[in-house]
Design an enzyme around this catalytic site. Structure first.
Site, mmCIF file in Angstrom:
data_model
loop_
_atom_site.group_PDB
_atom_site.id
_atom_site.type_symbol
_atom_site.label_atom_id
_atom_site.label_comp_id
_atom_site.label_asym_id
_atom_site.label_seq_id
_atom_site.Cartn_x
_atom_site.Cartn_y
_atom_site.Cartn_z
ATOM 1 N N LYS A 171 0.769 -1.221 0.273
ATOM 2 C CA LYS A 171 -0.040 -0.205 -0.132
ATOM 3 C C LYS A 171 0.784 1.273 0.103
ATOM 4 C CE LYS A 171 -3.844 -2.302 2.183
ATOM 5 N NZ LYS A 171 -4.459 -2.925 3.580
ATOM 6 N N ASP B 164 -10.754 3.205 4.051
ATOM 7 C CA ASP B 164 -11.072 1.958 3.937
ATOM 8 C C ASP B 164 -12.397 1.736 3.822
ATOM 9 O OD1 ASP B 164 -9.180 0.007 3.904
ATOM 10 O OD2 ASP B 164 -8.707 -0.226 5.726
ATOM 11 N N GLN C 81 -4.220 -1.181 9.658
ATOM 12 C CA GLN C 81 -4.595 -2.680 9.150
ATOM 13 C C GLN C 81 -5.032 -3.679 10.154
ATOM 14 O OE1 GLN C 81 -3.356 -3.313 5.999
ATOM 15 N NE2 GLN C 81 -4.365 -5.348 6.273
#
Ligand code: NAP
Length: 286
Positions: free
Chosen positions: A53, A120, A97
């Site tokens: 990412k 997200d 995460q």
């Protein structure tokens, strides 16, 4: 019949080039889009994901910060970090995460992220926005699937879509996005009876389960579009999806491969969301 491949790598390359161009234009106006990625603990898979990412951000010219913490980090300390990032004007997207260590309440941490920076799309406000058709960030994986359908010019209106899987991060948002585009949507899950009877009626099938061969050729209507979200390992340890690719490609009209399908699109949509967040921040300033 041999299905046409929907190439996630090629589509990602195209979309990331657009993100890079739009990022350069924003920078010319004095704003660099920034993503903060927070990793707690030493989960091997998570380490690879966050590295990818951060690299994708750098390649597209976005600013990215990777914050790594020991698995012993307290929930309170993590919440404080999230709050600091919420208040940091150089950061437009915050990604914590998952999974987090067991002593940390992941949902509480997600809800602590400002919805304006929830790239997200996991915050309850983002989920609510998707459900009601309001502006908000869409979860990256199903959003990537929608872009893949768009890339083949597929009109979902009146089509029957079957989503296999009902998780909060893939299955449910996928179903809502398809519904928003006027598809008739069926959501299947582990308690569904006779999955094959449903998938045989489907014009579009999205497999998001996490088990190999959930979808085989005898379950697919000729010409259907098959999107494979699953990430599994086969007997040789190679990455594979939920779909029996070799069999299904002989029946389907379109199919996504694993690897090189939905996977790269997920990171691409994270960049798209981060850029959009920065663009919103700039327009709010003016
Ligand atoms: P999850 O939270 O474990 O959800 C799996 C879903 O599949 C559940 O809703 C479950 O039903 C359903 N299911 C299990 N067995 C089934 C069966 N035999 N028939 C029908 N449905 C069944 O997983 P997830 O997070 O949604 O992820 C799904 C897969 O996508 C995983 O392989 C994951 O690694 C992959 N993934 C890939 C990406 C990417 O970027 N490519 C991103 C995210 C996830 P119940 O609800 O009844 O338990």
């Amino acid at each position: 019949m041999t299905a046409q491949l929907i190439d996630g790598n090629a589509l990602s390359k195209q979309l990331r080039a657009q993100v890079a161009a739009d990022t350069a234009a924003l920078k010319a106006k004095g704003l660099t889009p920034g993503l903060a990625v927070v990793l707690v603990g030493d989960n091997q898979a998570s380490q690879v994901y966050v590295r990818n990412k951060v690299k994708a951000c750098e390649d597209a010219g976005l600013h990215s910060v990777l914050e790594k913490y020991e698995a012993t980090m307290t929930e309170a300390d993590l919440l404080a970090r999230v709050e600091a990032l919420n208040n940091d004007d150089s950061i437009h997207g915050i990604l914590v995460q998952l999974p987090l260590p067991a002593h940390i309440d992941a949902q509480k941490v997600i809800e602590a992220i400002s919805p304006a920076k929830d790239v997200d799309g996991f915050h309850i406000a983002s989920a609510g926005a998707l459900m009601t058709g309001m502006p908000g960030f869409w979860p990256c994986t199903p959003y990537g699937c929608m872009k893949m359908l768009e890339s083949i010019g597929y009109d979902l209106k009146g089509k029957h879509a079957v989503v296999i899987g009902r998780s909060n991060i893939v299955g449910k948002p996928m179903a809502l996005m398809l519904l928003q585009k006027d598809a008739t949507v069926t959501v299947a899950h582990s308690r569904t009876k006779d999955l094959k009877a449903l998938t045989l009626q489907a014009d579009v099938i999205v497999a998001a389960v996490g088990k190999r061969n959930v979808l085989t050729a005898d379950m697919v209507k000729p010409g259907a579009v098959v999107l494979d979200v699953g990430m599994n390992r086969n007997d040789e340890g190679k990455l594979c999806g939920d779909v029996d690719f070799d069999g299904v490609k002989e029946v389907a009209g379109y199919i996504t491969p694993v690897p090189g399908g939905v996977g790269p699109m997920t990171i691409t949509m994270l960049l798209v969301n981060t850029l959009e967040s920065a663009q919103r921040a700039l327009s709010e300033k003016h």
